[in-house]
Motif scaffolding. Structure first.
Motif, PDB file in Angstrom:
ATOM      1  N   UNK A  51      18.667   2.342   3.432  1.00 39.04           N
ATOM      2  CA  UNK A  51      17.879   3.419   4.042  1.00 39.04           C
ATOM      3  C   UNK A  51      16.925   4.051   3.033  1.00 39.04           C
ATOM      4  N   UNK A  52      17.429   4.332   1.836  1.00 36.60           N
ATOM      5  CA  UNK A  52      16.649   5.102   0.859  1.00 36.60           C
ATOM      6  C   UNK A  52      15.720   4.315  -0.032  1.00 36.60           C
ATOM      7  N   UNK A  53      15.912   2.992  -0.130  1.00 36.98           N
ATOM      8  CA  UNK A  53      15.100   2.210  -1.067  1.00 36.98           C
ATOM      9  C   UNK A  53      13.630   2.194  -0.661  1.00 36.98           C
ATOM     10  N   UNK A  54      13.365   2.476   0.610  1.00 34.86           N
ATOM     11  CA  UNK A  54      11.979   2.544   1.096  1.00 34.86           C
ATOM     12  C   UNK A  54      11.218   3.667   0.394  1.00 34.86           C
ATOM     13  N   UNK A  55      11.908   4.769   0.106  1.00 37.09           N
ATOM     14  CA  UNK A  55      11.271   5.894  -0.583  1.00 37.09           C
ATOM     15  C   UNK A  55      10.935   5.517  -2.020  1.00 37.09           C
ATOM     16  N   UNK A  56      11.843   4.754  -2.674  1.00 36.17           N
ATOM     17  CA  UNK A  56      11.571   4.261  -4.024  1.00 36.17           C
ATOM     18  C   UNK A  56      10.332   3.366  -4.007  1.00 36.17           C
ATOM     19  N   UNK A  57      10.240   2.518  -2.991  1.00 36.01           N
ATOM     20  CA  UNK A  57       9.060   1.659  -2.850  1.00 36.01           C
ATOM     21  C   UNK A  57       7.787   2.460  -2.668  1.00 36.01           C
ATOM     22  N   UNK A  58       7.869   3.540  -1.879  1.00 34.81           N
ATOM     23  CA  UNK A  58       6.692   4.390  -1.657  1.00 34.81           C
ATOM     24  C   UNK A  58       6.215   5.008  -2.964  1.00 34.81           C
ATOM     25  N   UNK A  59       7.149   5.420  -3.819  1.00 32.99           N
ATOM     26  CA  UNK A  59       6.790   5.961  -5.134  1.00 32.99           C
ATOM     27  C   UNK A  59       6.057   4.921  -5.973  1.00 32.99           C
TER      28      UNK A  59
END
Length: 394
Positions: A51-59
């Motif tokens: 779920x959260x790795x997408x936010x890391x990718x956005x960064x």
């Protein structure tokens, strides 16, 4: 003298595109954990990672594209981001294993960072300078709308449709956003040659807009505090026996944002950021404090409205400040810098706040964070508030 026009075709298009890509992001956020548990028998920690790795990718995407958007071109960057966003969304149909899904989520986060940085940069360019606060206020309303509608659709479809149907809807929405973007006109910048010279030498300023860092720090702090709402409001609702009411929390939050943004945007342009920021800090503080002591439906929903008036307007106001104090040819970097700090607060906040939950209640946590927000208003005064007129006119 007539005001310069704000609601142009291009402004509506770029706002609509941002709404679509944000809607897909939040729709997938709420269903992804359930999907990996049911489809891949994943553990809770694995579900959280997916779920959260997408936010890391956005960064990652924002850090990269901030230094490249002017070289590639703002409109071309948007096309590339939207096309790849569509492709990565379609890749959910390729169901191999959880590791492959993690790669897809990371890639989708990266291209989301690219596309959303492009929309934020383009909208800052096409909004008339005298209506920057108002324009960005309207534009950024697309995010809370998507935040409310995306999860609602996701939860509804989980009950009545298959995951492949959900993925199909997301693909259709991303295709619509890509097609819509082809009708967008983005004027060329006259001073791009200066930017090219700057980008040829390695420098931190090629990846981060230095002028935007002070206000981005404020964004980081308040986003960190708001991440506690995104991650723990449902757990807190269970703790105080208000689960049914909690489902309306973000609806009330979104309504507060939608109703206030037009007024706060105009106020920012007419009077300055301080007239919006300080009341927003106070409202956010009161909202978190009320949340910490409230144990009934009225308190919970009132807190949702106050947090919407507070954090919702802090978010749009800090974005407007970031682009207002930045030269036109570095708006891409300013937008990227703003979202990097915003995503860092929202993305890493839940993990760090999780340590506090081990030795305090959710109510105590919200009470503590209300104090952090109040203190951040003092930090704002020293970083920007006391020299607002000077910075805005540079």
């Amino acid at each position: 003298m007539d005001k310069p026009k704000l609601w142009t075709k291009d402004f509506i298009i770029v706002t609509t595109v941002n709404f679509f890509i944000t809607l897909v992001f939040y729709l997938l956020i709420v269903i992804m954990g359930i999907y990996v548990v049911e489809h891949y028998n994943a553990s809770t920690s694995q579900a959280g990672l997916v779920t959260g790795i997408c936010i890391v990718g956005a960064l990652i995407g924002r850090i990269f594209i901030g230094s490249q958007i002017e070289k590639i071109g703002r409109k071309k960057t948007l096309y590339i981001g939207l096309a790849l966003y569509t492709i990565t969304t379609a890749m959910y149909f390729i169901q191999i294993d959880i590791n492959f899904l993690l790669v897809i989520r990371l890639l989708q986060g990266i291209v989301l960072g690219v596309a959303s940085t492009a929309t934020g940069t383009i909208v800052a360019q096409i909004i008339p300078r005298t209506r920057k606060g108002e324009g960005i206020g309207y534009y950024s309303m697309s995010s809370p709308l998507a935040t409310a509608i995306g999860p609602f659709i996701g939860f509804l479809m989980i009950q009545h449709a298959s995951f492949n149907m959900i993925f199909a809807l997301c693909v259709v929405v991303t295709i619509i956003s890509l097609v819509t973007a082809f009708f967008l006109y983005v004027p060329k910048l006259e001073d791009f040659s200066t930017t090219e010279k700057e980008l040829k030498r390695f420098s931190v300023s090629n990846f981060i807009e230095i002028k935007a860092i002070p206000i981005a720090i404020i964004t980081l702090v308040v986003a960190f505090c708001y991440s506690s709402i995104l991650s723990y409001i449902n757990f807190y609702a269970i703790e105080i026996d208000q689960v049914a009411t909690a489902s309306f929390f973000f609806l009330v939050y979104s309504l507060a944002v939608l109703l206030s943004r037009p007024f706060t945007g105009r106020l920012l342009d007419m009077k300055g950021a301080n007239y919006v920021m300080y009341p927003a800090f106070i409202l956010f503080t009161i909202g978190l404090f009320l949340l910490s002591i409230g144990n009934n439906a009225i308190a919970l929903l009132t807190a949702g409205a106050l947090i919407g008036l507070g954090f919702g307007n802090l978010q749009s106001c800090t974005q407007a400040i970031a682009v207002k104090i930045t030269p036109p040819h570095r708006m891409g970097l300013a937008t990227s810098t703003f979202f990097i700090f915003l995503d860092a607060g929202l993305g890493f906040g839940p993990y760090l706040l999780g340590f506090f939950i081990t030795f305090m209640t959710y109510g105590n946590l919200y009470g503590l964070l209300s104090g952090v927000v109040l203190l951040s208003s003092i930090l704002y005064f020293f970083l920007y508030g006391k020299k607002e007129k000077q910075l805005a006119n540079e």
